[in-house]
Write a protein that holds these residues in place. Structure first.
Motif, short mmCIF file in Angstrom:
data_model
loop_
_atom_site.label_atom_id
_atom_site.label_comp_id
_atom_site.label_asym_id
_atom_site.label_seq_id
_atom_site.Cartn_x
_atom_site.Cartn_y
_atom_site.Cartn_z
N LEU A 1 0.85 -1.19 0.00
CA LEU A 1 0.00 0.00 0.00
C LEU A 1 0.89 1.24 0.00
N VAL A 2 1.49 1.50 -1.15
CA VAL A 2 2.43 2.60 -1.28
C VAL A 2 1.68 3.91 -1.45
N HIS A 3 2.05 4.85 -0.65
CA HIS A 3 1.48 6.19 -0.74
C HIS A 3 2.09 6.90 -1.95
N PRO A 4 1.32 7.72 -2.67
CA PRO A 4 1.87 8.41 -3.84
C PRO A 4 3.07 9.31 -3.54
N ALA A 5 3.18 9.79 -2.30
CA ALA A 5 4.29 10.67 -1.94
C ALA A 5 5.53 9.90 -1.49
N ALA A 6 5.47 8.57 -1.46
CA ALA A 6 6.61 7.78 -1.02
C ALA A 6 7.79 7.99 -1.96
N GLY A 7 8.98 8.10 -1.39
CA GLY A 7 10.16 8.36 -2.19
C GLY A 7 10.96 7.12 -2.52
N LEU A 8 10.87 6.10 -1.68
CA LEU A 8 11.65 4.88 -1.90
C LEU A 8 10.99 3.98 -2.93
N GLU A 9 11.81 3.37 -3.77
CA GLU A 9 11.30 2.31 -4.63
C GLU A 9 10.95 1.13 -3.74
N ARG A 10 10.05 0.30 -4.23
CA ARG A 10 9.58 -0.85 -3.46
C ARG A 10 10.74 -1.74 -3.01
N SER A 11 11.72 -1.97 -3.90
CA SER A 11 12.84 -2.85 -3.54
C SER A 11 13.70 -2.23 -2.44
N ALA A 12 13.94 -0.93 -2.49
CA ALA A 12 14.72 -0.27 -1.44
C ALA A 12 13.98 -0.33 -0.12
N PHE A 13 12.67 -0.13 -0.16
CA PHE A 13 11.88 -0.23 1.07
C PHE A 13 11.96 -1.64 1.65
N ALA A 14 11.89 -2.65 0.80
CA ALA A 14 11.95 -4.04 1.26
C ALA A 14 13.30 -4.34 1.90
N ILE A 15 14.39 -3.86 1.31
CA ILE A 15 15.72 -4.06 1.89
C ILE A 15 15.81 -3.37 3.24
N LEU A 16 15.35 -2.13 3.29
CA LEU A 16 15.39 -1.39 4.55
C LEU A 16 14.47 -2.01 5.60
N TRP A 17 13.37 -2.61 5.16
CA TRP A 17 12.46 -3.31 6.09
C TRP A 17 13.21 -4.44 6.78
N VAL A 18 13.93 -5.25 6.01
CA VAL A 18 14.69 -6.37 6.58
C VAL A 18 15.75 -5.84 7.55
N LEU A 19 16.41 -4.75 7.17
CA LEU A 19 17.49 -4.20 7.99
C LEU A 19 16.99 -3.36 9.16
N ASN B 1 21.34 -8.43 -5.41
CA ASN B 1 22.58 -7.70 -5.64
C ASN B 1 22.31 -6.42 -6.43
N ARG B 2 21.51 -6.54 -7.48
CA ARG B 2 21.15 -5.37 -8.29
C ARG B 2 20.38 -4.35 -7.46
N GLN B 3 19.44 -4.81 -6.65
CA GLN B 3 18.65 -3.92 -5.81
C GLN B 3 19.50 -3.24 -4.74
N VAL B 4 20.42 -3.99 -4.14
CA VAL B 4 21.32 -3.41 -3.13
C VAL B 4 22.21 -2.37 -3.79
N ASN B 5 22.75 -2.68 -4.96
CA ASN B 5 23.59 -1.70 -5.65
C ASN B 5 22.83 -0.42 -5.98
N ALA B 6 21.57 -0.55 -6.35
CA ALA B 6 20.75 0.63 -6.62
C ALA B 6 20.52 1.42 -5.33
N ALA B 7 20.27 0.71 -4.22
CA ALA B 7 20.06 1.38 -2.94
C ALA B 7 21.34 2.07 -2.47
N ILE B 8 22.49 1.46 -2.74
CA ILE B 8 23.77 2.09 -2.42
C ILE B 8 23.94 3.36 -3.25
#
Length: 163
Positions: free
Chosen positions: A29-47, A70-77
């Protein structure tokens, strides 16, 4: 078996599959004003539990292919949300959120929580507690079935309680 709900065992099974498809189409349920891509949010959720992870651990917890993570982590980095760092006596580097990543996660998490509150306010019939109980029971049964039959699907990164 009646043709009006084939290939499903019953109309209820067909309708449940339809509702699950509706949910999966939202992914979260992503809010339109959210700045993080879904994959970055998922990585940060785990961390978000404060424990850094190796790429292999993130891969297992996200239930995705290692090349995808790996691709998603590199994008988040690249966006400054996470960083890799070395640990003494370890061959693998660990991944942890940056201060910017933690702030972005809190901001987007709050937006997602507000969206869920809006949905829960309109939830009729039912309650958030009842929905949580049934979804948890469904996911547990699904995972038990997978283990019994030796099959695996990608695990939803939000299974730890995110809506």
């Amino acid at each position: 078996m009646s043709e009006d709900h084939a290939p499903w065992q019953s109309a209820v099974h067909r309708d449940l599959a339809q509702e699950l498809l509706r949910m999966s189409g939202r992914r979260s349920l992503v809010h339109p004003a959210a700045g993080l891509e879904r994959s970055a949010f998922a990585i940060l959720w785990v961390l978000s539990d404060g424990r850094p992870r190796t790429l292999r651990e993130l891969t297992a917890e996200l239930g995705l292919e290692q090349s995808t993570v790996n691709r998603q982590v590199n994008a988040a980095i690249k966006h400054g949300y996470v960083e890799r760092f070395e640990v003494e006596n370890s061959l693998s580097k660990l991944i942890r959120p940056t201060e910017e990543g933690s702030k972005a996660f809190r901001r987007d998490g709050l937006l997602r929580a507000q969206r869920l509150e809006q949905v829960f306010a309109d939830l009729d019939p039912g309650t958030p507690q009842a929905l949580l109980h049934e979804l948890r029971a469904f996911n547990d049964a699904y995972e038990r079935t997978q283990h019994r039959h030796g099959t695996t699907d990608s695990v939803d990164p939000y299974k730890k309680g995110l809506g």
